[in-house]
Design an enzyme around this catalytic site. Structure first.
Site, PDB file in Angstrom:
ATOM      1  N   LYS A  22       0.834  -1.212   0.000  1.00 29.40           N
ATOM      2  CA  LYS A  22       0.000   0.000   0.000  1.00 29.40           C
ATOM      3  C   LYS A  22       0.868   1.262   0.000  1.00 29.40           C
ATOM      4  CE  LYS A  22      -2.271   2.314   3.894  1.00 29.40           C
ATOM      5  NZ  LYS A  22      -1.268   3.087   4.450  1.00 29.40           N
ATOM      6  N   ASN A  23       1.825   1.330   0.937  1.00 29.23           N
ATOM      7  CA  ASN A  23       2.561   2.589   1.086  1.00 29.23           C
ATOM      8  C   ASN A  23       3.571   2.827  -0.039  1.00 29.23           C
ATOM      9  OD1 ASN A  23       1.018   3.273   3.253  1.00 29.23           O
ATOM     10  ND2 ASN A  23       2.499   2.582   4.798  1.00 29.23           N
ATOM     11  N   CYS A 117      -5.465   8.225   8.992  1.00 33.21           N
ATOM     12  CA  CYS A 117      -5.736   7.659  10.322  1.00 33.21           C
ATOM     13  C   CYS A 117      -5.393   8.668  11.408  1.00 33.21           C
ATOM     14  CB  CYS A 117      -4.884   6.405  10.544  1.00 33.21           C
ATOM     15  SG  CYS A 117      -5.442   4.999   9.590  1.00 33.21           S
ATOM     16  N   ARG A 122       0.266  14.893  13.103  1.00 36.54           N
ATOM     17  CA  ARG A 122       1.000  14.404  11.929  1.00 36.54           C
ATOM     18  C   ARG A 122       1.493  15.596  11.096  1.00 36.54           C
ATOM     19  NH1 ARG A 122      -1.882   9.072   9.434  1.00 36.54           N
ATOM     20  NH2 ARG A 122       0.192   8.791   8.618  1.00 36.54           N
ATOM     21  N   ASP A 306       3.480   0.111  12.253  1.00 36.28           N
ATOM     22  CA  ASP A 306       2.287  -0.394  11.544  1.00 36.28           C
ATOM     23  C   ASP A 306       1.972  -1.848  11.881  1.00 36.28           C
ATOM     24  OD1 ASP A 306       2.104   2.096  10.458  1.00 36.28           O
ATOM     25  OD2 ASP A 306       2.883   1.560   8.485  1.00 36.28           O
ATOM     26  N   ARG A 398      -9.226   0.669   3.457  1.00 39.95           N
ATOM     27  CA  ARG A 398      -8.251   1.617   2.896  1.00 39.95           C
ATOM     28  C   ARG A 398      -6.926   0.935   2.583  1.00 39.95           C
ATOM     29  NH1 ARG A 398      -6.753   5.314   6.835  1.00 39.95           N
ATOM     30  NH2 ARG A 398      -5.126   5.578   5.298  1.00 39.95           N
TER      31      ARG A 398
HETATM   32  N1  EPU Z   1       7.068  13.970  11.325  1.00 40.56           N
HETATM   33  C1  EPU Z   1       7.235  15.295  11.627  1.00 40.56           C
HETATM   34  N2  EPU Z   1       7.318  16.172  10.589  1.00 40.56           N
HETATM   35  C2  EPU Z   1       7.227  15.794   9.290  1.00 40.56           C
HETATM   36  C3  EPU Z   1       7.040  14.429   8.992  1.00 40.56           C
HETATM   37  C4  EPU Z   1       6.962  13.537  10.040  1.00 40.56           C
HETATM   38  O1  EPU Z   1       7.311  15.684  12.795  1.00 40.56           O
HETATM   39  O2  EPU Z   1       7.311  16.654   8.404  1.00 40.56           O
HETATM   40  C5  EPU Z   1       7.011  12.980  12.418  1.00 40.56           C
HETATM   41  C6  EPU Z   1       5.642  12.321  12.543  1.00 40.56           C
HETATM   42  O3  EPU Z   1       4.762  13.100  13.336  1.00 40.56           O
HETATM   43  C7  EPU Z   1       5.985  10.981  13.153  1.00 40.56           C
HETATM   44  C8  EPU Z   1       7.362  10.658  12.540  1.00 40.56           C
HETATM   45  O4  EPU Z   1       7.894  11.910  12.119  1.00 40.56           O
HETATM   46  O5  EPU Z   1       6.133  11.125  14.535  1.00 40.56           O
HETATM   47  C9  EPU Z   1       7.349   9.702  11.371  1.00 40.56           C
HETATM   48  O6  EPU Z   1       6.378  10.108  10.422  1.00 40.56           O
HETATM   49  P1  EPU Z   1       6.480   9.704   8.876  1.00 40.56           P
HETATM   50  O7  EPU Z   1       6.591  10.946   8.097  1.00 40.56           O
HETATM   51  O8  EPU Z   1       7.516   8.656   8.708  1.00 40.56           O
HETATM   52  O9  EPU Z   1       5.048   9.077   8.629  1.00 40.56           O
HETATM   53  P2  EPU Z   1       4.129   9.248   7.355  1.00 40.56           P
HETATM   54  O10 EPU Z   1       4.949   9.382   6.135  1.00 40.56           O
HETATM   55  O11 EPU Z   1       3.064  10.254   7.601  1.00 40.56           O
HETATM   56  C10 EPU Z   1       4.059   6.711   6.745  1.00 40.56           C
HETATM   57  C11 EPU Z   1       2.997   5.671   6.541  1.00 40.56           C
HETATM   58  C12 EPU Z   1       2.387   5.289   7.877  1.00 40.56           C
HETATM   59  C13 EPU Z   1       3.496   4.784   8.811  1.00 40.56           C
HETATM   60  C14 EPU Z   1       4.617   5.839   8.927  1.00 40.56           C
HETATM   61  C15 EPU Z   1       5.807   5.343   9.735  1.00 40.56           C
HETATM   62  C16 EPU Z   1       2.171   6.233   4.342  1.00 40.56           C
HETATM   63  C17 EPU Z   1       1.073   6.756   3.513  1.00 40.56           C
HETATM   64  N3  EPU Z   1       1.969   6.233   5.666  1.00 40.56           N
HETATM   65  O12 EPU Z   1       3.410   7.831   7.346  1.00 40.56           O
HETATM   66  O13 EPU Z   1       1.516   4.215   7.583  1.00 40.56           O
HETATM   67  O14 EPU Z   1       2.960   4.549  10.096  1.00 40.56           O
HETATM   68  O15 EPU Z   1       5.082   6.186   7.609  1.00 40.56           O
HETATM   69  O16 EPU Z   1       6.332   4.188   9.174  1.00 40.56           O
HETATM   70  O17 EPU Z   1       3.191   5.787   3.825  1.00 40.56           O
HETATM   71  C18 EPU Z   1      -0.291   2.782   7.868  1.00 40.56           C
HETATM   72  O18 EPU Z   1       0.013   2.260   6.787  1.00 40.56           O
HETATM   73  O19 EPU Z   1      -1.141   2.287   8.654  1.00 40.56           O
HETATM   74  C19 EPU Z   1       0.352   4.034   8.267  1.00 40.56           C
HETATM   75  C20 EPU Z   1      -0.113   4.835   9.205  1.00 40.56           C
END
Ligand code: EPU
Length: 419
Positions: A22-23, A117, A122, A306, A398
């Site tokens: 998915k991701n 979610c 975030r 995850d 999703r």
């Molecule tokens: N963070 C910041 N600032 C940013 C970006 C991230 O503070 O600009 C923080 C976040 O708040 C969090 C950490 O850094 O504490 C990591 O966040 P990350 O950016 O890695 O998460 P994401 O890209 O929003 C993706 C996956 C999530 C998964 C996370 C961590 C997608 C669409 N989503 O989220 O997947 O939990 O990486 O591996 O790729 C899921 O599939 O159920 C899901 C939530």
């Protein structure tokens, strides 16, 4: 409203085929916007977030055809808009990739503030920091984020924290930028490598994906004319590995990459499961109650957030007391309240939870609080005594393709019922 009705308690046995990640797919689909041509993407998971993404791309002028339930052809030669529909983009998280892709292609991008979610705060400050370092102007106002640039120029960017989304988004924005971009302290998840491999197949020059530093030499154009197969979903595979452990079952998991799952393998071995890997199959079997372990979620190659709720189910019925520390999200223990309704003994506070293992869970109505919590509650229903009803299936749909069908083939008594 649909619900899943599950009659427990079942020992899961048999074979399951893992879908594409998915991701990875949710980044590769917007990445096609960087191509001035046609490409085919195979092993695409047929899930609702992917379908919404395809609808959004169509509204931007892309022509998308589903050749099979898991193969897409995307023609992005005639993009007519760089402003994505706010209502659709604010429904899910990965819509933020439209910013990097459209900025790279058109020098202009707008999306609704991404939803997804509810896992706590975030922020996307690191994505914005990266775009600004490349020369873009980014504004957040009235529920939208707009990024514009007359010319994107390669730069050196250090991410303040390891972020999957920021790593991919800045990579997308840099592919067609002038000169070289270096992104330091990047995420190393298999989907990062997959997105880089996809872009390189289409003509990009990205090096170092999977390490701490990614270097992108900007190219003039991505041509497409190629087929790319999305990497297998490590989280879906991990979900079934944990389901085998929790149900004292015997599952052969097909179409997965064992090296992407070393963190789960290590933990479930500690908990008493048996694991054997051959080619793209992982065989997991277990014939005793899981042992206690402590877990801390971490960026790859650590134990992934995850899979935290799914392994939480196994810990809820383990022998002894275990602790999980969640280091990525502020609010990822909401599922523990649902498990407690089923007889679990979990105390969650802030980013830690203590699991006092009980012998048995008991079925009752429960509500998926997010995507992975939904998968965890299905496993809980399968191992519990009695009937479990899982609500809020929109979260589960999703991210998991045909989940109830896959569990049914393993022997679960699970039905989707419309109320
Ligand atoms: N963070 C910041 N600032 C940013 C970006 C991230 O503070 O600009 C923080 C976040 O708040 C969090 C950490 O850094 O504490 C990591 O966040 P990350 O950016 O890695 O998460 P994401 O890209 O929003 C993706 C996956 C999530 C998964 C996370 C961590 C997608 C669409 N989503 O989220 O997947 O939990 O990486 O591996 O790729 C899921 O599939 O159920 C899901 C939530």
């Amino acid at each position: 409203m649909d619900k899943l009705v599950i009659e427990g308690s079942t020992r899961l046995c048999g074979e399951v085929e893992i879908s594409g990640a998915k991701n990875a797919a949710l980044a590769i689909i917007p990445a096609t916007l960087l191509i001035n041509g046609v490409c085919t993407i195979d092993n695409v998971p047929n899930i609702s977030d992917v379908k919404i993404y395809c609808d959004i791309l169509k509204e931007l002028g892309a022509v998308i055809k589903w050749n099979t339930p898991n193969e897409l052809t995307v023609d992005t030669r005639n993009i007519t808009s760089s402003r994505a529909p706010v209502e659709k983009t604010s429904k899910f998280r990965a819509s933020y990739y439209l910013l990097g892709a459209l900025l790279g292609r058109c020098g202009d991008a707008q999306v609704g503030i991404p939803g997804g979610c509810n896992l706590g705060a975030r922020p996307i400050d690191q994505h914005i920091k990266g775009f600004e370092a490349l020369g873009a102007n980014v504004e957040t106002t009235k529920g939208t984020i707009t990024a514009t640039a007359s010319r994107l120029k390669g730069s050196s960017i250090y991410l303040d924290m390891v972020s999957v989304g920021a790593t991919i988004n800045v990579m997308l924005a840099s592919v067609l930028a002038e000169g070289t971009t270096t992104i330091d302290n990047v995420a190393k998840e298999p989907h990062i490598v997959d997105v880089a491999n996809f872009l390189n197949t289409m003509g990009a020059d990205i090096r170092g994906a999977g390490t701490d530093v990614i270097k992108i030499n900007g190219v003039k154009e991505l041509k497409g004319n190629a087929t790319y197969s999305v990497v297998p979903d490590q989280i879906e595979a991990g979900t079934f590995m944990i389901a085998a452990l929790a149900s004292k079952g015997d599952i052969n998991i097909k179409n997965c990459v064992a090296e992407h799952l070393e963190f789960v393998t290590a933990k479930i071995l500690e908990m008493g499961a048996n694991v054997s890997c051959e080619g793209d199959n992982i065989h997991v079997w277990c014939n005793k109650r899981p042992s206690k372990v402590n877990i801390k979620t971490l960026p790859h190659p650590g134990f992934p957030t995850d899979l935290q709720s799914q392994i939480g189910v196994a810990l809820s019925i383990s022998e002894g007391t275990s602790i999980i520390n969640e280091s990525i999200w502020d609010s990822r223990f909401q599922y523990t309240a649902e498990l407690n309704k089923m007889g679990a003994k979990i105390i969650a506070q802030g980013k830690s939870a203590v699991f006092e293992g009980v012998e048995k869970l008991y079925g009752c109505p429960v509500y998926a609080t997010d995507l992975r919590a939904g998968a965890a509650l299905i496993i809980a229903g399968i191992i519990a005594n009695g009937t479990t009803e899982v609500y809020n299936l929109n979260h589960i749909d999703r991210g998991y393709e045909n989940i109830e069908e896959k569990f049914r083939k393993l022997g679960a008594k699970i039905q989707r019922v419309s109320e």
